[in-house]
Structures are given as C-alpha cells and as structure tokens.
Write a protein that holds these residues in place. Structure first.
Motif, PDB file in Angstrom:
ATOM      1  N   LEU B  34       0.821  -1.211   0.000  1.00 52.06           N
ATOM      2  CA  LEU B  34       0.000   0.000   0.000  1.00 52.06           C
ATOM      3  C   LEU B  34       0.855   1.261   0.000  1.00 52.06           C
ATOM      4  O   LEU B  34       0.337   2.360  -0.123  1.00 52.06           O
ATOM      5  N   ALA B  35       2.168   1.107   0.152  1.00 51.89           N
ATOM      6  CA  ALA B  35       3.055   2.275   0.083  1.00 51.89           C
ATOM      7  C   ALA B  35       3.530   2.508  -1.355  1.00 51.89           C
ATOM      8  O   ALA B  35       4.386   3.358  -1.589  1.00 51.89           O
ATOM      9  N   GLU B  38       3.323   6.049  -2.588  1.00 44.83           N
ATOM     10  CA  GLU B  38       4.357   6.942  -2.043  1.00 44.83           C
ATOM     11  C   GLU B  38       5.684   6.710  -2.760  1.00 44.83           C
ATOM     12  O   GLU B  38       6.419   7.660  -3.028  1.00 44.83           O
ATOM     13  N   LEU B  39       5.985   5.437  -3.097  1.00 43.15           N
ATOM     14  CA  LEU B  39       7.207   5.169  -3.866  1.00 43.15           C
ATOM     15  C   LEU B  39       7.139   5.900  -5.206  1.00 43.15           C
ATOM     16  O   LEU B  39       8.122   6.481  -5.672  1.00 43.15           O
ATOM     17  N   PHE B  40       5.952   5.883  -5.816  1.00 42.92           N
ATOM     18  CA  PHE B  40       5.715   6.588  -7.075  1.00 42.92           C
ATOM     19  C   PHE B  40       6.023   8.076  -6.922  1.00 42.92           C
ATOM     20  O   PHE B  40       6.787   8.657  -7.690  1.00 42.92           O
ATOM     21  N   ILE B  41       5.454   8.683  -5.883  1.00 39.78           N
ATOM     22  CA  ILE B  41       5.592  10.131  -5.744  1.00 39.78           C
ATOM     23  C   ILE B  41       7.004  10.504  -5.283  1.00 39.78           C
ATOM     24  O   ILE B  41       7.488  11.600  -5.586  1.00 39.78           O
ATOM     25  N   ARG B  86       1.932 -13.407   6.863  1.00 36.16           N
ATOM     26  CA  ARG B  86       0.711 -12.799   7.417  1.00 36.16           C
ATOM     27  C   ARG B  86       0.228 -11.703   6.459  1.00 36.16           C
ATOM     28  O   ARG B  86       0.458 -10.513   6.695  1.00 36.16           O
ATOM     29  N   PRO B  87      -0.490 -12.089   5.378  1.00 38.65           N
ATOM     30  CA  PRO B  87      -0.828 -11.128   4.314  1.00 38.65           C
ATOM     31  C   PRO B  87      -1.580  -9.888   4.806  1.00 38.65           C
ATOM     32  O   PRO B  87      -1.250  -8.768   4.427  1.00 38.65           O
ATOM     33  N   LEU B  88      -2.593 -10.090   5.675  1.00 40.79           N
ATOM     34  CA  LEU B  88      -3.369  -8.933   6.120  1.00 40.79           C
ATOM     35  C   LEU B  88      -2.527  -8.007   6.987  1.00 40.79           C
ATOM     36  O   LEU B  88      -2.695  -6.798   6.970  1.00 40.79           O
ATOM     37  N   ASP B  89      -1.603  -8.591   7.752  1.00 36.44           N
ATOM     38  CA  ASP B  89      -0.726  -7.762   8.577  1.00 36.44           C
ATOM     39  C   ASP B  89       0.265  -6.987   7.716  1.00 36.44           C
ATOM     40  O   ASP B  89       0.616  -5.847   8.029  1.00 36.44           O
ATOM     41  N   THR B  90       0.716  -7.620   6.620  1.00 32.72           N
ATOM     42  CA  THR B  90       1.583  -6.894   5.689  1.00 32.72           C
ATOM     43  C   THR B  90       0.863  -5.676   5.161  1.00 32.72           C
ATOM     44  O   THR B  90       1.430  -4.590   5.040  1.00 32.72           O
ATOM     45  N   LEU B  91      -0.432  -5.894   4.862  1.00 32.38           N
ATOM     46  CA  LEU B  91      -1.257  -4.808   4.356  1.00 32.38           C
ATOM     47  C   LEU B  91      -1.279  -3.642   5.346  1.00 32.38           C
ATOM     48  O   LEU B  91      -1.080  -2.487   4.979  1.00 32.38           O
ATOM     49  N   VAL B  92      -1.515  -3.976   6.625  1.00 29.11           N
ATOM     50  CA  VAL B  92      -1.589  -2.923   7.640  1.00 29.11           C
ATOM     51  C   VAL B  92      -0.224  -2.252   7.805  1.00 29.11           C
ATOM     52  O   VAL B  92      -0.128  -1.031   7.924  1.00 29.11           O
ATOM     53  N   ALA B  93       0.831  -3.060   7.768  1.00 29.89           N
ATOM     54  CA  ALA B  93       2.177  -2.499   7.944  1.00 29.89           C
ATOM     55  C   ALA B  93       2.534  -1.561   6.792  1.00 29.89           C
ATOM     56  O   ALA B  93       3.062  -0.460   7.014  1.00 29.89           O
ATOM     57  N   THR B  94       2.224  -1.977   5.549  1.00 34.37           N
ATOM     58  CA  THR B  94       2.548  -1.092   4.423  1.00 34.37           C
ATOM     59  C   THR B  94       1.656   0.148   4.441  1.00 34.37           C
ATOM     60  O   THR B  94       2.060   1.218   3.985  1.00 34.37           O
ATOM     61  N   LEU B 207       3.155  18.161  -7.907  1.00 36.55           N
ATOM     62  CA  LEU B 207       3.665  17.205  -6.929  1.00 36.55           C
ATOM     63  C   LEU B 207       3.128  17.527  -5.541  1.00 36.55           C
ATOM     64  O   LEU B 207       3.395  18.598  -4.995  1.00 36.55           O
ATOM     65  N   ARG B 208       2.354  16.588  -4.984  1.00 36.36           N
ATOM     66  CA  ARG B 208       1.934  16.684  -3.586  1.00 36.36           C
ATOM     67  C   ARG B 208       1.982  15.289  -3.014  1.00 36.36           C
ATOM     68  O   ARG B 208       1.813  14.312  -3.731  1.00 36.36           O
ATOM     69  N   ALA B 209       2.221  15.213  -1.693  1.00 35.10           N
ATOM     70  CA  ALA B 209       2.393  13.902  -1.081  1.00 35.10           C
ATOM     71  C   ALA B 209       1.168  13.018  -1.300  1.00 35.10           C
ATOM     72  O   ALA B 209       1.284  11.810  -1.454  1.00 35.10           O
ATOM     73  N   GLU B 210      -0.035  13.631  -1.352  1.00 36.89           N
ATOM     74  CA  GLU B 210      -1.269  12.835  -1.433  1.00 36.89           C
ATOM     75  C   GLU B 210      -1.527  12.268  -2.826  1.00 36.89           C
ATOM     76  O   GLU B 210      -2.362  11.386  -2.992  1.00 36.89           O
ATOM     77  N   VAL B 211      -0.834  12.803  -3.842  1.00 39.39           N
ATOM     78  CA  VAL B 211      -1.104  12.368  -5.212  1.00 39.39           C
ATOM     79  C   VAL B 211      -0.874  10.863  -5.364  1.00 39.39           C
ATOM     80  O   VAL B 211      -1.581  10.175  -6.096  1.00 39.39           O
ATOM     81  N   GLY B 212       0.113  10.352  -4.613  1.00 37.21           N
ATOM     82  CA  GLY B 212       0.448   8.940  -4.700  1.00 37.21           C
ATOM     83  C   GLY B 212      -0.746   8.039  -4.467  1.00 37.21           C
ATOM     84  O   GLY B 212      -0.896   7.003  -5.120  1.00 37.21           O
ATOM     85  N   LEU B 213      -1.620   8.450  -3.530  1.00 36.06           N
ATOM     86  CA  LEU B 213      -2.783   7.628  -3.181  1.00 36.06           C
ATOM     87  C   LEU B 213      -3.673   7.356  -4.382  1.00 36.06           C
ATOM     88  O   LEU B 213      -4.176   6.254  -4.560  1.00 36.06           O
TER      89      LEU B 213
END
Lengths: 328, 283
Positions: B34-35, B38-41, B86-94, B207-213
C-alpha cells in the motif's frame, strides 16, 4: 471470578460515564461523547475484521454514509417522523450498500487483501464524490443546520441529551455485539477467520456469513455516523475519507483485534492522545501514528489488550501463589 | 476525438508502468504494497530535488529508479520479509509505512504543490493533431520499459529463478538459489518501476504527497481487472482503466469517470473473478 470482575468493571465504567455531564464541563462532555461514537465505530470494524477476518480499509465511508443520510433528512426539518426516518436510513443505507457490495465481492471470491483494497477505493471515491456533488451534499462545506432529533418522549436539543443518547446507544450496541460474538453465528465467523476452506468444508456457508457480518458491521458504522449528527450538528466530506478510515484501523490494531474491548480502548486512548498531543506535535502526529502502526503489527499483533491481559495474568499468578501459601 | 485517443494511450501506458511494479511485488511476493503510491511520488520528488539543486530533469529521471529501488529493497529487508506469512498484517504495515512516508515527504518538501518543468517543449504533428512531444515521449518510453520488464521476467535466467522461487521456495533453495536475495531484488525492481513512473509523470503532475494515493488506487483497479499473476494482464488492465478513464472523462467530470470505472470493476470482479486477461481458477 474473572467474569464477575469483568461485569463489575463494566458497570463501574458505565456508571462513571453516566455522571460525566454532571461533574465535568461542556468541552469534556462533548469530547467523551465523541470518543464513545469512535468506540462504536471501532467495535463495528472489529466484528468484521477481528472476528470474521475481513479487513475494511474504508470503514469511515459507511460511517459517513450514515451521517450524510441522517443529515440530509434532518436538514429538511425535525419532528418524530423525520427523526425516525433519519435513524432508519442512517442504518439501512450503509447496510444496503454493504449487502450489495458484499454479495458481489464475496460471491466473486474476492476476500482478504482484495476486499481491503476495494473498501479503500470506496472511501477514497465517496469523499471525492461528496465534494464534487455539492448540490446534494453541500460540497466541501458539508451539511449543517440540521433540526434536532425528536424521539417523541424527548427532543435531543442539548449537548447533555445528545450525550445520553450516545451513551445509551453505544453501550447497547456494545453489549449486542458481545452477545453476537458468543452465538453460533459468532463462532462461525471465528472459524472463517482461522481457516476459511476448513469452515467451508465443515458446511458453513462462508459467502453468506461474510456478507451478513459485513452488512451488520456497516449498519453499526452507520449508527455511529447518525450519533455524530446530534452531537456536532455538522457533516462533512472528510468523515467519509481515507484519513478517517485509517483512524478506525489504527484504533482496532492498537487496541487489539478480535476482543471488542481492545478496540474501544484503542479508540479512546489514540483519540485522547490525538487531542492532547496533536497541537504540540503538529505535522509529526500522523508520522508517529504511521510508525506506531508498523511497530504494533510487527512486535505486538495482539495490541493493547494483549499487553493488559498479560499484566493481569501475571498479577493474578502472584496473588494466587500467595493464596496457596496461606492455605498451606 | 483523436486527442482523446492519444490521451487515453498516454494514461494507459503510464498507468501500466505504475501498476506493473505493484503487480510484480503482489504477484510474485504475495505482498500487497500500500506504500506503492508513495514510492511513485518519491520518484517525482527526486526529479524535483535534482532540478532545484541545479541538475537537469533528465538526470532526475535517471536517478529516481535507483533512489526508489534502494528504498524498496531497504523496506523489504528491514520490515516486510518478517510478515510474508501474514498477508493482512503486511497490508496494515505497508499502510502504516504509506502514512509515515507521506508525512516525511510533507516535512521534507512542504505541503504545498511543487512543479517540475516539462523538459521537452514543442508539439509534434501527428495525423493532423498537434500533440505535445513530451507526452509522445512518455508513451514511447513507458512502452519500451514495459516490454523490457516483460522480457526480463519471461526470457532471462533471472526470470527463471524468480519463477522457481514463486513455485517452490524450498526446492529453489535446494537448487542453490538465494531466495531472500531474489525477494529483495524483485521488491527493488517493483519499487524502481514506481519511481521511474513518478519521475516521468512529474512534469505533468502537481507534486503533492497525497497524489500517490490516487495512483495507488488506480493501479489496484488495473491489477484486479487485469488479473493477478499475469504481467501481460496488467498491461491489458491498464489499457482498459486508462483508456476508459480518458474516454469517460471526455463526456463528464474526472471524479465521476473514476467512480463509474470503479463500479464497473466491482461488477467485473463478480463476472470474471480471475481477471479479464488470465485464465485459471478464481482467487
């Protein structure tokens, strides 16, 4: 004994909450009222995620749908009939949305991470839609000027009455959720969480169960959204959005998934810290939240609840050892 | 109309570039990152940083995949590999990482919108339409990189090793493949592609931090519609989503276009759970 202690503690907490408006000021009453609404929202996500193992990353969307449904009805005027309609729609609109989505997704075999992503998109899009579709939703300014909720016997016109309405509904919904988790339905949900294929092969209709719990969870979220209307008299797009949805996930993770009490604690602790510290921490608050989320998932997946119960067990072991010594 | 087709082509090819990084990490490592937005931006901000330090935009575009790839490898080794089971936990962590990275970007670059100049001015006359050269370059560059990535995973010894690890990790280890190194490399490649996409898109975005989302959300639609586990499917999904968005935006507002596409995607999931472009069992 521990059950007795639990009941006594619960009674004491409810009693303490009941005297809040009499012993504290307006500001604190409104704050605690908000915490209670958040606690209800956290419980609704815990039913879905902590028990059935389906993570909604967009739960605020359903909270917001409830708030908007109630707000839109009450903007047009008050009265008993309209108030009843507001409550009814606040619960049924998000529940119906969840029913349709749940049917389409779970029947399609979309669970787990896919479900989480789709709910995330729902939240992202609904916030944008609420901003864009301004003729209906009030746009970025949101909805305000709602009539007070009229329950027939009382009219929820003051902060005090709003607080008691919130306390009554939240405590009721919490007890109902706790009861639900102990019914065969609740145990079936736990079975799905721990091993979906096994639950299916044991004859549980996994798709139906998941759809039902999603519907119930979103109905509860909508109920929490309804409660926001008499308290704040204001509904706005960010309530539907990703930041709000993230908060719900944070409360549940930090409190401890699948415990109901944990998420309640999580909501209260996190939001208390947010109101106490975010002014001082400014831009760093969300950074702290993000890192904390990573840390809890990695190091203490059981959350605050597991820390507390571990401490309680340790304390009891000490007392128990002493008791044995006395008896001997 | 012609310009809508070209815009659709541009949106689809850049979207494919963002989404294929996500698909690689998801399909091969089973990690939902899910990050990724952010990697994109961060890729975009790399160009901005290089350019405001006096370097050229092109230097920034060249550096971005390296910077973001390194960040990706670090995240994988430092955090995510502990959560692979733990796939769902990975999701929460990312998700936590996504929030944290967003805030770090805001602290580093400010919350206001930053702009990167378009490095290639001018227009090219194409079938009677004067189309901006940089957009045309974007279509070409994205397509070239996509072909390269597809070949890397389908036709090289590295691709074969990745397949071996995905199919049977223990057996691959027994054959002498360092599976952890493969994990880190795959994650780094996925991240680097996000960074490259962000860098290439930077001149067209504020460029804004939120654009990545928003790019994360779209990329997931692409991956789901295209079908998980097939990189070619991802490219097809990007064509559907990117082309669809450009097409519907021709008639109505972008937000409504995105919402319509989202509803379509949900119905599509019900009808074809395995994705449009893959065969095989439902997930």
């Amino acid at each position: 004994v521990s059950r007795l202690v639990g009941t006594a503690a619960f009674g004491l907490v409810v009693l303490a909450l009941a005297v809040v408006p009499s012993v504290t000021g307006q500001h604190l009453t409104a704050l605690i009222g908000r915490f209670l609404i958040f606690a209800l929202l956290a419980v609704s996500l815990d039913l879905l995620w902590g028990y059935a193992g389906q993570l909604s990353l967009g739960h605020a969307a359903f909270f917001g749908l409830g708030a908007y449904a109630a707000g839109l009805v009450l903007v047009g005027g008050g009265g008993v009939a309209r108030s009843a309609l507001a409550i009814g729609l606040a619960v049924t609109v998000p529940a119906a949305a969840a029913l349709v989505m749940g049917y389409l997704l779970f029947r399609g075999g979309v669970g787990g991470v896919y479900f989480a992503i789709v709910t995330l998109l729902v939240s992202l899009l609904l916030e944008q839609l609420a901003i864009t579709w301004s003729g209906f939703t009030g746009g970025i300014n949101g909805l305000f000027g709602m009539a007070p909720v009229d329950l027939g016997v009382v009219t929820i016109g003051s902060l005090r009455s709003a607080y008691y309405l919130i306390l009554f509904v939240t405590v009721g919904a919490f007890l109902a959720s706790r009861w639900l988790t102990r019914t065969p339905f609740g145990r079936a949900l736990t079975a799905i969480r721990s091993h979906e294929h096994r639950a299916h092969s044991l004859g549980l209709s996994v798709v139906t169960l998941k759809t039902v719990v999603f519907t119930v969870s979103c109905g509860l979220a909508g109920l929490a959204g309804f409660l926001y209307v008499p308290l704040e008299r204001f509904v706005y797009p960010t309530q539907l959005g990703l930041v709000a949805s993230t908060s719900v996930v944070v409360w549940v993770v930090i409190g401890g998934r699948g415990t109901l009490v944990g998420p309640v604690l999580g909501a209260v602790v996190v939001e208390y810290l947010a109101s106490a510290l975010s002014g001082r921490l400014q831009g760093y608050w969300m950074l702290v939240i993000g890192l904390f989320l990573v840390a809890v998932v990695m190091l203490r997946p059981g959350g605050l609840y597991s820390v507390l119960t571990a401490g309680w067990e340790r304390g009891r072991a000490l007392v128990g050892a002493e008791g044995d010594w006395r008896r001997a | 109309m012609g310009i809508t087709i070209l815009n659709g082509l541009m949106l689809a090819s850049t979207l494919a570039l963002v989404a294929i990084g996500l698909a690689i990490i998801f399909g091969l490592l089973r990690v939902v990152n899910l990050a990724h937005g952010e990697l994109f931006i961060i890729g975009g901000y790399t160009v901005f940083a290089v350019q405001s330090a006096g370097g050229s935009v092109w230097l920034g575009v060249a550096l971005a995949p390296l910077v973001v790839g390194a960040i990706g490898a670090l995240l994988d080794r430092g955090l995510l590999r502990h959560l692979y089971d733990r796939p769902l936990d990975t999701l929460v962590a990312t998700w936590g990482l996504s929030i944290a990275l967003r805030e770090i970007l805001k602290l580093a670059f400010g919350a206001d919108t930053k702009n990167v100049p378009v490095p290639l001015a001018g227009r090219v006359d194409l079938f009677g339409i004067a189309y901006p050269s940089y957009r045309l370059l974007l279509i070409g560059a994205s397509s070239a990189v996509l072909v390269g990535v597809l070949l890397l995973f389908a036709r090289t010894p590295f691709g074969a090793k990745v397949k071996a690890v995905v199919q049977n990790r223990d057996m691959a280890e027994a054959m002498g493949i360092d599976s952890h190194r493969i994990d880190a490399l795959v994650f780094a490649i996925g991240a680097a592609l996000a960074g490259l996409a962000g860098a290439l898109m930077a001149p067209l975005l504020g460029l804004r931090a939120e654009v990545g989302l928003f790019f994360l959300a779209r990329s997931f639609l692409v991956v789901i519609v295209g079908g998980v586990g097939s990189l070619l499917g991802t490219v097809g999904g990007a064509a559907v989503i990117g082309g669809g968005e450009a097409g519907i935006s021709y008639f109505t507002r972008p937000v409504l276009a995105q919402s319509l596409l989202f509803l379509l995607a949900i119905v599509l999931i019900r009808l074809r759970p395995q994705g449009l472009f893959t065969r095989g069992e439902a997930r």
